[in-house]
Scaffold this motif. Structure first.
Motif, PDB file in Angstrom:
ATOM      1  N   MET A   1       0.967  -0.859   0.074  1.00  0.00           N
ATOM      2  CA  MET A   1      -1.017   0.231   0.006  1.00  0.00           C
ATOM      3  C   MET A   1       0.859   1.540  -0.196  1.00  0.00           C
ATOM      4  O   MET A   1       1.748   1.300   1.105  1.00  0.00           O
ATOM      5  CB  MET A   1      -0.679   0.081   1.127  1.00  0.00           C
ATOM      6  CG  MET A   1      -1.840   1.168   1.367  1.00  0.00           C
ATOM      7  SD  MET A   1      -2.105   1.610   2.890  1.00  0.00           S
ATOM      8  CE  MET A   1      -2.766   0.673   4.386  1.00  0.00           C
ATOM      9  N   LYS A   2       0.186   2.593  -1.011  1.00  0.00           N
ATOM     10  CA  LYS A   2       1.573   3.242  -1.374  1.00  0.00           C
ATOM     11  C   LYS A   2       0.785   4.684  -0.898  1.00  0.00           C
ATOM     12  O   LYS A   2      -0.988   4.193  -0.401  1.00  0.00           O
ATOM     13  CB  LYS A   2       1.678   3.797  -2.468  1.00  0.00           C
ATOM     14  CG  LYS A   2       2.509   2.384  -3.539  1.00  0.00           C
ATOM     15  CD  LYS A   2       3.097   2.986  -4.740  1.00  0.00           C
ATOM     16  CE  LYS A   2       2.482   3.436  -5.570  1.00  0.00           C
ATOM     17  NZ  LYS A   2       1.938   1.733  -6.375  1.00  0.00           N
ATOM     18  N   ILE A   3       1.521   5.713  -0.098  1.00  0.00           N
ATOM     19  CA  ILE A   3       0.890   6.170   0.345  1.00  0.00           C
ATOM     20  C   ILE A   3       1.249   8.356  -0.223  1.00  0.00           C
ATOM     21  O   ILE A   3       2.224   7.872  -0.272  1.00  0.00           O
ATOM     22  CB  ILE A   3       0.898   7.265   1.990  1.00  0.00           C
ATOM     23  CG1 ILE A   3       0.286   8.298   2.374  1.00  0.00           C
ATOM     24  CG2 ILE A   3       2.159   7.172   2.874  1.00  0.00           C
ATOM     25  CD1 ILE A   3      -0.298   8.438   4.043  1.00  0.00           C
ATOM     26  N   LEU A   4       0.243   8.820  -0.483  1.00  0.00           N
ATOM     27  CA  LEU A   4       0.366   9.787  -1.400  1.00  0.00           C
ATOM     28  C   LEU A   4      -0.224  10.993  -0.981  1.00  0.00           C
ATOM     29  O   LEU A   4      -1.515  11.035  -0.038  1.00  0.00           O
ATOM     30  CB  LEU A   4      -0.095  10.241  -3.175  1.00  0.00           C
ATOM     31  CG  LEU A   4      -0.598  11.395  -3.915  1.00  0.00           C
ATOM     32  CD1 LEU A   4       1.283  11.365  -3.829  1.00  0.00           C
ATOM     33  CD2 LEU A   4      -1.023  10.851  -4.725  1.00  0.00           C
ATOM     34  N   ASN A   5       0.753  11.760  -0.853  1.00  0.00           N
ATOM     35  CA  ASN A   5       0.366  12.554   0.047  1.00  0.00           C
ATOM     36  C   ASN A   5      -0.247  14.866  -1.195  1.00  0.00           C
ATOM     37  O   ASN A   5       1.799  14.698  -1.754  1.00  0.00           O
ATOM     38  CB  ASN A   5       1.114  14.261   0.943  1.00  0.00           C
ATOM     39  CG  ASN A   5       0.648  14.946   1.987  1.00  0.00           C
ATOM     40  OD1 ASN A   5      -0.359  15.670   1.667  1.00  0.00           O
ATOM     41  ND2 ASN A   5       0.845  15.013   2.691  1.00  0.00           N
ATOM     42  N   PHE A   6      -0.590  14.758  -1.875  1.00  0.00           N
ATOM     43  CA  PHE A   6      -1.236  15.835  -2.194  1.00  0.00           C
ATOM     44  C   PHE A   6      -0.990  17.186  -2.122  1.00  0.00           C
ATOM     45  O   PHE A   6      -2.353  17.180  -1.296  1.00  0.00           O
ATOM     46  CB  PHE A   6      -1.947  15.289  -3.881  1.00  0.00           C
ATOM     47  CG  PHE A   6      -2.196  16.009  -5.432  1.00  0.00           C
ATOM     48  CD1 PHE A   6      -1.832  17.133  -5.555  1.00  0.00           C
ATOM     49  CD2 PHE A   6      -2.327  14.660  -6.434  1.00  0.00           C
ATOM     50  CE1 PHE A   6      -1.662  17.607  -6.658  1.00  0.00           C
ATOM     51  CE2 PHE A   6      -2.061  15.367  -7.247  1.00  0.00           C
ATOM     52  CZ  PHE A   6      -1.960  16.299  -7.607  1.00  0.00           C
ATOM     53  N   LYS A  49       8.982  10.971   9.135  1.00  0.00           N
ATOM     54  CA  LYS A  49      10.013  10.885  10.055  1.00  0.00           C
ATOM     55  C   LYS A  49       9.140   9.976  11.752  1.00  0.00           C
ATOM     56  O   LYS A  49       9.940   9.501  12.196  1.00  0.00           O
ATOM     57  CB  LYS A  49       9.936  12.523  11.404  1.00  0.00           C
ATOM     58  CG  LYS A  49      10.750  13.740  10.337  1.00  0.00           C
ATOM     59  CD  LYS A  49      11.185  14.825  10.846  1.00  0.00           C
ATOM     60  CE  LYS A  49      11.992  16.273  11.030  1.00  0.00           C
ATOM     61  NZ  LYS A  49      12.277  16.956  11.689  1.00  0.00           N
ATOM     62  N   ALA A  50       7.944  10.165  10.853  1.00  0.00           N
ATOM     63  CA  ALA A  50       7.344   8.515  12.050  1.00  0.00           C
ATOM     64  C   ALA A  50       7.839   7.047  11.645  1.00  0.00           C
ATOM     65  O   ALA A  50       7.701   6.754  11.894  1.00  0.00           O
ATOM     66  CB  ALA A  50       6.140   8.952  11.199  1.00  0.00           C
ATOM     67  N   SER A 252       0.093   5.992  12.884  1.00  0.00           N
ATOM     68  CA  SER A 252      -0.553   4.695  13.317  1.00  0.00           C
ATOM     69  C   SER A 252      -1.181   4.163  12.952  1.00  0.00           C
ATOM     70  O   SER A 252      -1.237   2.385  12.958  1.00  0.00           O
ATOM     71  CB  SER A 252      -0.997   5.495  15.374  1.00  0.00           C
ATOM     72  OG  SER A 252      -1.788   5.958  14.014  1.00  0.00           O
ATOM     73  N   ILE A 253      -2.224   4.662  11.736  1.00  0.00           N
ATOM     74  CA  ILE A 253      -3.499   4.107  10.805  1.00  0.00           C
ATOM     75  C   ILE A 253      -2.618   2.105  10.152  1.00  0.00           C
ATOM     76  O   ILE A 253      -2.793   1.818   9.941  1.00  0.00           O
ATOM     77  CB  ILE A 253      -4.041   5.130  10.476  1.00  0.00           C
ATOM     78  CG1 ILE A 253      -4.775   5.514  11.323  1.00  0.00           C
ATOM     79  CG2 ILE A 253      -4.985   3.733   9.554  1.00  0.00           C
ATOM     80  CD1 ILE A 253      -5.750   6.613  10.738  1.00  0.00           C
ATOM     81  N   LEU A 254      -1.382   3.211  10.149  1.00  0.00           N
ATOM     82  CA  LEU A 254      -0.870   2.466   8.441  1.00  0.00           C
ATOM     83  C   LEU A 254       0.078   1.517   9.396  1.00  0.00           C
ATOM     84  O   LEU A 254       0.708   0.351   8.373  1.00  0.00           O
ATOM     85  CB  LEU A 254       0.432   3.517   7.361  1.00  0.00           C
ATOM     86  CG  LEU A 254      -0.877   4.650   6.600  1.00  0.00           C
ATOM     87  CD1 LEU A 254       0.823   5.553   6.211  1.00  0.00           C
ATOM     88  CD2 LEU A 254      -1.294   4.147   6.247  1.00  0.00           C
ATOM     89  N   GLU A 255       0.365   2.018  10.709  1.00  0.00           N
ATOM     90  CA  GLU A 255       1.170   0.450  11.187  1.00  0.00           C
ATOM     91  C   GLU A 255      -0.063  -0.245  12.425  1.00  0.00           C
ATOM     92  O   GLU A 255       0.846  -1.142  12.311  1.00  0.00           O
ATOM     93  CB  GLU A 255       2.206   0.637  12.203  1.00  0.00           C
ATOM     94  CG  GLU A 255       3.294   1.997  11.464  1.00  0.00           C
ATOM     95  CD  GLU A 255       3.935   2.575  12.317  1.00  0.00           C
ATOM     96  OE1 GLU A 255       3.715   2.091  13.748  1.00  0.00           O
ATOM     97  OE2 GLU A 255       5.305   2.753  11.474  1.00  0.00           O
ATOM     98  N   ASN A 256      -1.445  -0.127  12.100  1.00  0.00           N
ATOM     99  CA  ASN A 256      -1.842  -1.176  12.408  1.00  0.00           C
ATOM    100  C   ASN A 256      -2.042  -1.018  13.653  1.00  0.00           C
ATOM    101  O   ASN A 256      -2.457  -2.069  14.978  1.00  0.00           O
ATOM    102  CB  ASN A 256      -2.152  -2.546  11.757  1.00  0.00           C
ATOM    103  CG  ASN A 256      -2.839  -2.358  10.708  1.00  0.00           C
ATOM    104  OD1 ASN A 256      -2.902  -2.227  10.267  1.00  0.00           O
ATOM    105  ND2 ASN A 256      -1.508  -3.059  10.155  1.00  0.00           N
ATOM    106  N   MET A 257      -1.943  -0.176  14.438  1.00  0.00           N
ATOM    107  CA  MET A 257      -1.917   1.228  15.830  1.00  0.00           C
ATOM    108  C   MET A 257      -3.395   0.770  16.100  1.00  0.00           C
ATOM    109  O   MET A 257      -4.023   1.371  15.466  1.00  0.00           O
ATOM    110  CB  MET A 257      -0.645   1.644  16.617  1.00  0.00           C
ATOM    111  CG  MET A 257       0.327   1.396  16.233  1.00  0.00           C
ATOM    112  SD  MET A 257       1.562   3.435  16.278  1.00  0.00           S
ATOM    113  CE  MET A 257       1.261   3.402  17.695  1.00  0.00           C
TER     114      MET A 257
END
Ligand code: RIB
Length: 294
Positions: A1-6, A49-50, A252-257
């Motif tokens: 899963m990729k994350i894009l910040n536009f 940084k996270a 945290s969401i992307l890491e399933n925390m």
């Protein structure tokens, strides 16, 4: 899963003042520093940084090389950041002796996004990928529609709130991150509980994180509500504290925390950001957040 910040990239001209100017007043500032900022850039750097791999898409103008360098130094993928002629997005920020700020924004290159560019960027992403948006670039409605057509998960920080957002189909948003003021602008409600209830009635499937300044934050989804207090620190500059919170909470969401852990992580990261000057410069590394006590 990729994350894009536009999102936006700004040069922040930060002036130290005794108090925030009132209309008609002329006041000397005691210091001026130029920082890298922009809600988009800040949130990408917070994610990086996270420890998250993030693609940033956007436009910089004249003098914007340092914004690209800052992205790269922090591990943000800049293949979708274009350099164009004309002024860069920038701000004039006053910070007073109590660390309160006010921000005057000039969109510059951030307002030059074209539909062709949006299509080109989104072609790299697919169903299940995540897109993060704020409201400092143009063509937000088009980006939301196209990202939704692709099946991307849309996260929106509707900041700064203005009527461009009224033209967007926000029912396609999966997660809103808003502060109290934006919550009021979206719902017409002032009390946190009323804001949350109204968001639930307008966007029943969306999750929301409502940040409440010194009162902490609240998360709400279809089944649950969690609250998180702040970590008290000596405030130096609150610029980008919200962006830091946003970046770390999404990490945290992307890491399933769990939501509780995610809110705590984000609260710690933003407390550290408040204790330091500047925007991107104030965002802590993951190790610093983990070493932060309490
Ligand atoms: O959220 C803080 C940011 O808002 C600043 O860096 C400034 O550029 C404005 O976009």
């Amino acid at each position: 899963m990729k994350i894009l910040n536009f999102g936006s990239l700004n040069l922040d001209y930060v002036y130290q003042v005794e108090h925030i100017l009132i209309p008609g007043e002329t006041l000397s500032s005691s210091d001026r520093t130029i920082f890298c900022g922009g809600k988009g850039l800040n949130q990408s750097i917070a994610l990086a940084k996270a420890g998250i791999t993030v693609y940033h898409a956007g436009m910089v103008g004249e003098g914007g090389e340092i914004l690209l360098e800052t992205c790269r130094e922090n591990g943000v993928d800049t293949r979708f950041v274009r350099k164009i002629d004309g002024p860069c997005g920038h701000t004039v920020i006053q910070v007073d002796k109590d660390a309160q700020n006010c921000i005057l924004l000039f969109g510059g290159a951030n307002r030059s996004i074209t539909r062709e560019f949006v299509d080109e960027v989104l072609a790299f992403f697919e169903k299940g990928d995540v897109i993060l948006l704020q409201n400092e670039i143009n063509e937000l409605g088009y980006i939301i529609d196209k990202a939704s057509e692709k099946g991307m998960m849309i996260i929106l920080n509707p900041s700064p709130y203005d009527n461009a957002l009224d033209r967007c189909n926000l029912s396609k948003v999966s997660l809103f991150l808003v502060n109290e003021i934006e919550g009021y602008q979206i719902t017409g409600e002032k009390e946190p509980e009323a804001i949350l209830a109204k968001v639930r009635s307008i966007y029943p499937k969306a999750k929301i994180v409502l940040t409440l300044g010194s009162e902490g934050s609240v998360y709400q989804d279809e089944n649950q509500i969690y609250r998180q207090g702040i970590y008290k620190v000596k405030a130096i500059d609150t610029t980008a504290a919200g962006d830091t919170f946003t970046g770390y909470f999404i990490a945290s969401i992307l890491e399933n925390m769990s939501v509780e852990e995610g809110l705590k992580l984000a609260a710690k990261a933003s407390a550290i950001a408040v204790s330091r000057p500047g925007a991107t410069a104030s965002i802590p590394l993951r190790e610093e957040v983990q070493a932060f006590g309490l």
